[in-house]
Scaffold this motif. Structure first.
Motif, PDB file in Angstrom:
ATOM      1  N   LEU A  42      -3.454   6.979   8.903  1.00  0.00           N
ATOM      2  CA  LEU A  42      -4.857   7.008   8.467  1.00  0.00           C
ATOM      3  C   LEU A  42      -5.285   8.468   8.455  1.00  0.00           C
ATOM      4  CD1 LEU A  42      -5.996   3.881  10.466  1.00  0.00           C
ATOM      5  CD2 LEU A  42      -5.527   4.036   8.017  1.00  0.00           C
ATOM      6  N   ASP A  43      -4.969   9.142   7.347  1.00  0.00           N
ATOM      7  CA  ASP A  43      -5.019  10.599   7.270  1.00  0.00           C
ATOM      8  C   ASP A  43      -6.346  11.184   6.812  1.00  0.00           C
ATOM      9  OD1 ASP A  43      -5.025   9.877   4.614  1.00  0.00           O
ATOM     10  OD2 ASP A  43      -3.155  10.896   4.110  1.00  0.00           O
ATOM     11  N   GLY A  44      -7.349  10.347   6.586  1.00  0.00           N
ATOM     12  CA  GLY A  44      -8.641  10.860   6.169  1.00  0.00           C
ATOM     13  C   GLY A  44      -8.787  11.079   4.674  1.00  0.00           C
ATOM     14  N   ASN A  45      -7.730  10.773   3.900  1.00  0.00           N
ATOM     15  CA  ASN A  45      -7.806  10.974   2.444  1.00  0.00           C
ATOM     16  C   ASN A  45      -8.179   9.700   1.675  1.00  0.00           C
ATOM     17  OD1 ASN A  45      -7.130  13.744   2.313  1.00  0.00           O
ATOM     18  ND2 ASN A  45      -4.977  13.225   2.661  1.00  0.00           N
ATOM     19  N   ASP A  46      -8.427   8.617   2.390  1.00  0.00           N
ATOM     20  CA  ASP A  46      -8.647   7.351   1.686  1.00  0.00           C
ATOM     21  C   ASP A  46      -9.927   7.296   0.871  1.00  0.00           C
ATOM     22  OD1 ASP A  46      -6.379   5.557   2.162  1.00  0.00           O
ATOM     23  OD2 ASP A  46      -6.833   5.986   4.252  1.00  0.00           O
ATOM     24  N   SER A  47     -11.002   7.911   1.376  1.00  0.00           N
ATOM     25  CA  SER A  47     -12.256   7.809   0.622  1.00  0.00           C
ATOM     26  C   SER A  47     -12.205   8.608  -0.679  1.00  0.00           C
ATOM     27  CB  SER A  47     -13.442   8.216   1.494  1.00  0.00           C
ATOM     28  OG  SER A  47     -13.196   9.482   2.037  1.00  0.00           O
ATOM     29  N   ASP A  48     -11.248   9.547  -0.796  1.00  0.00           N
ATOM     30  CA  ASP A  48     -11.080  10.323  -2.038  1.00  0.00           C
ATOM     31  C   ASP A  48     -10.145   9.637  -3.030  1.00  0.00           C
ATOM     32  OD1 ASP A  48     -12.541  12.289  -0.778  1.00  0.00           O
ATOM     33  OD2 ASP A  48     -10.756  13.351  -0.072  1.00  0.00           O
ATOM     34  N   ALA A  49      -9.605   8.493  -2.659  1.00  0.00           N
ATOM     35  CA  ALA A  49      -8.562   7.864  -3.484  1.00  0.00           C
ATOM     36  C   ALA A  49      -9.065   6.581  -4.131  1.00  0.00           C
ATOM     37  CB  ALA A  49      -7.352   7.549  -2.601  1.00  0.00           C
ATOM     38  N   VAL A  50      -8.447   6.237  -5.257  1.00  0.00           N
ATOM     39  CA  VAL A  50      -8.626   4.913  -5.859  1.00  0.00           C
ATOM     40  C   VAL A  50      -7.714   3.987  -5.065  1.00  0.00           C
ATOM     41  CG1 VAL A  50      -8.436   3.543  -7.970  1.00  0.00           C
ATOM     42  CG2 VAL A  50      -8.964   5.997  -8.118  1.00  0.00           C
ATOM     43  N   GLN A  51      -8.237   2.865  -4.630  1.00  0.00           N
ATOM     44  CA  GLN A  51      -7.479   1.936  -3.787  1.00  0.00           C
ATOM     45  C   GLN A  51      -7.044   0.704  -4.584  1.00  0.00           C
ATOM     46  OE1 GLN A  51      -6.732   2.536  -0.518  1.00  0.00           O
ATOM     47  NE2 GLN A  51      -7.867   4.471  -0.505  1.00  0.00           N
ATOM     48  N   PHE A  52      -5.871   0.189  -4.215  1.00  0.00           N
ATOM     49  CA  PHE A  52      -5.305  -1.001  -4.870  1.00  0.00           C
ATOM     50  C   PHE A  52      -4.938  -1.996  -3.791  1.00  0.00           C
ATOM     51  CE2 PHE A  52      -4.726   2.697  -7.382  1.00  0.00           C
ATOM     52  CZ  PHE A  52      -5.010   2.290  -8.674  1.00  0.00           C
ATOM     53  N   LEU A  53      -5.279  -3.268  -4.038  1.00  0.00           N
ATOM     54  CA  LEU A  53      -5.010  -4.300  -3.047  1.00  0.00           C
ATOM     55  C   LEU A  53      -4.445  -5.522  -3.743  1.00  0.00           C
ATOM     56  CD1 LEU A  53      -5.367  -4.906  -0.001  1.00  0.00           C
ATOM     57  CD2 LEU A  53      -7.555  -5.957  -0.605  1.00  0.00           C
ATOM     58  N   ALA A  54      -3.258  -5.944  -3.292  1.00  0.00           N
ATOM     59  CA  ALA A  54      -2.639  -7.175  -3.811  1.00  0.00           C
ATOM     60  C   ALA A  54      -2.898  -8.286  -2.803  1.00  0.00           C
ATOM     61  CB  ALA A  54      -1.138  -6.974  -4.003  1.00  0.00           C
ATOM     62  N   ARG A  55      -3.285  -9.431  -3.310  1.00  0.00           N
ATOM     63  CA  ARG A  55      -3.576 -10.568  -2.431  1.00  0.00           C
ATOM     64  C   ARG A  55      -2.800 -11.799  -2.884  1.00  0.00           C
ATOM     65  NH1 ARG A  55      -9.207  -8.877  -3.178  1.00  0.00           N
ATOM     66  NH2 ARG A  55     -10.054  -8.072  -1.237  1.00  0.00           N
ATOM     67  N   ASP A  56      -2.457 -12.620  -1.909  1.00  0.00           N
ATOM     68  CA  ASP A  56      -1.930 -13.952  -2.147  1.00  0.00           C
ATOM     69  C   ASP A  56      -3.071 -14.867  -1.733  1.00  0.00           C
ATOM     70  OD1 ASP A  56      -0.544 -16.298  -2.371  1.00  0.00           O
ATOM     71  OD2 ASP A  56       0.916 -15.863  -0.802  1.00  0.00           O
ATOM     72  N   GLY A  57      -3.811 -15.382  -2.703  1.00  0.00           N
ATOM     73  CA  GLY A  57      -5.069 -16.057  -2.383  1.00  0.00           C
ATOM     74  C   GLY A  57      -6.022 -15.013  -1.838  1.00  0.00           C
ATOM     75  N   GLU A  58      -6.499 -15.214  -0.615  1.00  0.00           N
ATOM     76  CA  GLU A  58      -7.375 -14.220   0.018  1.00  0.00           C
ATOM     77  C   GLU A  58      -6.602 -13.280   0.940  1.00  0.00           C
ATOM     78  OE1 GLU A  58     -10.827 -13.639  -0.425  1.00  0.00           O
ATOM     79  OE2 GLU A  58     -10.213 -14.818  -2.158  1.00  0.00           O
ATOM     80  N   TYR A  59      -5.321 -13.589   1.188  1.00  0.00           N
ATOM     81  CA  TYR A  59      -4.539 -12.836   2.175  1.00  0.00           C
ATOM     82  C   TYR A  59      -4.013 -11.535   1.580  1.00  0.00           C
ATOM     83  CZ  TYR A  59      -0.922 -12.019   5.732  1.00  0.00           C
ATOM     84  OH  TYR A  59      -0.134 -11.475   6.705  1.00  0.00           O
ATOM     85  N   PRO A  60      -4.347 -10.379   2.176  1.00  0.00           N
ATOM     86  CA  PRO A  60      -3.857  -9.102   1.649  1.00  0.00           C
ATOM     87  C   PRO A  60      -2.370  -8.931   1.946  1.00  0.00           C
ATOM     88  CG  PRO A  60      -5.208  -8.728   3.616  1.00  0.00           C
ATOM     89  CD  PRO A  60      -5.207 -10.203   3.353  1.00  0.00           C
ATOM     90  N   VAL A  61      -1.565  -8.735   0.874  1.00  0.00           N
ATOM     91  CA  VAL A  61      -0.109  -8.642   1.048  1.00  0.00           C
ATOM     92  C   VAL A  61       0.460  -7.280   0.660  1.00  0.00           C
ATOM     93  CG1 VAL A  61       0.214 -11.129   0.827  1.00  0.00           C
ATOM     94  CG2 VAL A  61       0.361  -9.695  -1.220  1.00  0.00           C
ATOM     95  N   GLY A  62      -0.311  -6.473  -0.076  1.00  0.00           N
ATOM     96  CA  GLY A  62       0.192  -5.163  -0.483  1.00  0.00           C
ATOM     97  C   GLY A  62      -0.959  -4.229  -0.799  1.00  0.00           C
ATOM     98  N   THR A  63      -0.666  -2.935  -0.715  1.00  0.00           N
ATOM     99  CA  THR A  63      -1.696  -1.948  -1.002  1.00  0.00           C
ATOM    100  C   THR A  63      -1.060  -0.653  -1.503  1.00  0.00           C
ATOM    101  OG1 THR A  63      -3.669  -0.870  -0.088  1.00  0.00           O
ATOM    102  CG2 THR A  63      -1.763  -1.028   1.370  1.00  0.00           C
ATOM    103  N   ALA A  64      -1.858   0.152  -2.148  1.00  0.00           N
ATOM    104  CA  ALA A  64      -1.449   1.487  -2.596  1.00  0.00           C
ATOM    105  C   ALA A  64      -2.730   2.283  -2.816  1.00  0.00           C
ATOM    106  CB  ALA A  64      -0.653   1.422  -3.898  1.00  0.00           C
ATOM    107  N   ARG A  65      -2.563   3.590  -2.951  1.00  0.00           N
ATOM    108  CA  ARG A  65      -3.718   4.414  -3.309  1.00  0.00           C
ATOM    109  C   ARG A  65      -3.264   5.471  -4.303  1.00  0.00           C
ATOM    110  NH1 ARG A  65      -4.767   7.943   2.251  1.00  0.00           N
ATOM    111  NH2 ARG A  65      -3.242   9.573   1.782  1.00  0.00           N
ATOM    112  N   LEU A  66      -4.240   5.990  -5.048  1.00  0.00           N
ATOM    113  CA  LEU A  66      -3.991   6.989  -6.079  1.00  0.00           C
ATOM    114  C   LEU A  66      -4.973   8.127  -5.880  1.00  0.00           C
ATOM    115  CD1 LEU A  66      -2.797   7.935  -8.844  1.00  0.00           C
ATOM    116  CD2 LEU A  66      -4.524   6.473  -9.925  1.00  0.00           C
ATOM    117  N   ARG A  67      -4.427   9.338  -5.749  1.00  0.00           N
ATOM    118  CA  ARG A  67      -5.275  10.524  -5.640  1.00  0.00           C
ATOM    119  C   ARG A  67      -4.919  11.469  -6.778  1.00  0.00           C
ATOM    120  NH1 ARG A  67      -5.575  13.997  -1.248  1.00  0.00           N
ATOM    121  NH2 ARG A  67      -3.337  13.859  -0.948  1.00  0.00           N
ATOM    122  N   PHE A  68      -5.823  12.408  -7.035  1.00  0.00           N
ATOM    123  CA  PHE A  68      -5.624  13.393  -8.108  1.00  0.00           C
ATOM    124  C   PHE A  68      -5.728  14.813  -7.570  1.00  0.00           C
ATOM    125  CE2 PHE A  68      -6.696   9.573 -10.395  1.00  0.00           C
ATOM    126  CZ  PHE A  68      -5.788   9.605 -11.447  1.00  0.00           C
TER     127      PHE A  68
END
Length: 146
Positions: free
Chosen positions: A38-64
């Motif tokens: 948790l490096d402090g760069n998350d609020s500057d990034a576009v976030q991606f969340l994969a879910r199986d129903g409501e359950y979060p199963v994967g994530t990624a982020r994109l920064r520029f």
């Protein structure tokens, strides 16, 4: 291969779910420190969340760090869902968002054990192996076509 919904959003919207996935994969499974993860760069990034129903199963982020080259970071898929297409769905969503934001290329630091996964998606290794968070990585890059 299942179809997973990948949502695109902000850290504010996805923090709890994305943190849960990243802690499960990086902290618990791979032994990365929570402070490093948790490096402090998350609020500057576009976030991606994969879910199986409501359950979060994967994530990624994109920064520029560079306006034309996006950096794919913190790609994580919960262990039982690996090989089901979650990672591919996440990367495709990241690529689409990067194109929409005007990026012409993406770069990432891949753990060496997932290098073949990224190669299948068109990423090229552009560095020698190096260590990050105590884990062997390589730098990879992909040109995005419009």
């Amino acid at each position: 291969m299942s179809d997973f919904d990948v949502d695109v959003g902000t850290w504010e919207a996805f923090a709890d779910a994305a943190t849960a996935v990243r802690k499960a994969v990086f902290v618990e499974e791979q032994g990365v420190s929570e402070a490093e993860e948790l490096d402090g760069n998350d609020s500057d990034a576009v976030q991606f969340l994969a879910r199986d129903g409501e359950y979060p199963v994967g994530t990624a982020r994109l920064r520029f760090p560079d306006p034309s080259v996006g950096k794919v970071e913190r790609v994580a898929v919960r262990e039982p869902y690996r090989g089901d297409g979650v990672g591919t769905a996440l990367i495709r969503a990241v690529e689409d968002a990067a194109r929409d934001d005007g990026a012409t290329a993406l770069k990432l630091h891949a753990q060496t054990h997932v290098e073949p996964f990224y190669e299948q998606l068109g990423y090229e290794t552009v560095s020698d192996e190096f260590e990050e968070a105590g884990i062997p990585h390589v730098k990879m890059r992909k040109r995005l076509n419009g």
